[in-house]
Design a protein around this motif. Structure first.
Motif, mmCIF file in Angstrom:
data_model
loop_
_atom_site.group_PDB
_atom_site.id
_atom_site.type_symbol
_atom_site.label_atom_id
_atom_site.label_comp_id
_atom_site.label_asym_id
_atom_site.label_seq_id
_atom_site.Cartn_x
_atom_site.Cartn_y
_atom_site.Cartn_z
ATOM 1 N N VAL A 44 0.864 -1.179 0.000
ATOM 2 C CA VAL A 44 0.000 0.000 0.000
ATOM 3 C C VAL A 44 0.898 1.225 0.000
ATOM 4 C CG1 VAL A 44 -1.788 1.269 1.230
ATOM 5 C CG2 VAL A 44 -1.811 -1.228 1.232
ATOM 6 N N MET A 61 -3.453 4.857 -1.487
ATOM 7 C CA MET A 61 -4.367 5.394 -0.483
ATOM 8 C C MET A 61 -4.999 6.685 -0.992
ATOM 9 S SD MET A 61 -2.078 4.815 2.933
ATOM 10 C CE MET A 61 -3.175 5.765 3.947
ATOM 11 N N LEU A 73 -8.842 2.511 -0.505
ATOM 12 C CA LEU A 73 -7.738 1.883 -1.215
ATOM 13 C C LEU A 73 -8.113 1.734 -2.679
ATOM 14 C CD1 LEU A 73 -6.718 -0.881 1.335
ATOM 15 C CD2 LEU A 73 -5.632 1.339 0.945
#
Length: 87
Positions: A44, A61, A73
């Motif tokens: 991420v 993000m 997300l």
């Protein structure tokens, strides 16, 4: 004790983390055991793009228009669609 169990339960694909009150060392009556598994093949990214690896799934993000403490997300790249229930 939790750290040792986490280390033995982890693998090349997943990291196990004992969490919750038991993971903090509090053994309260009626408390359950919470274990998180972190998939090492998913990354991420908050701001910058890392070096690209085609074997890793990348998410970014998005914190605009969401409640404080939450994020959305966005799937940027995935070679495997089974992670997200897509066919």
């Amino acid at each position: 004790m939790n750290t040792v169990r986490d280390n033995f339960s982890s693998s090349k694909l997943f990291t196990c983390i004992t969490s919750g009150s038991y993971g903090e060392g509090l053994e309260m009556r009626g408390s359950d055991l919470d274990i998180m598994q972190v998939n090492k093949s998913i990354k991420v990214n908050a701001d910058k793009q890392p070096d690209f690896d085609p074997s890793i799934t990348y998410l970014s993000m998005d914190t605009d228009d969401v409640k404080p403490g939450f994020t959305q997300l966005r799937l940027e790249y995935s070679r495997k669609s089974v992670y997200f229930g897509m066919l």
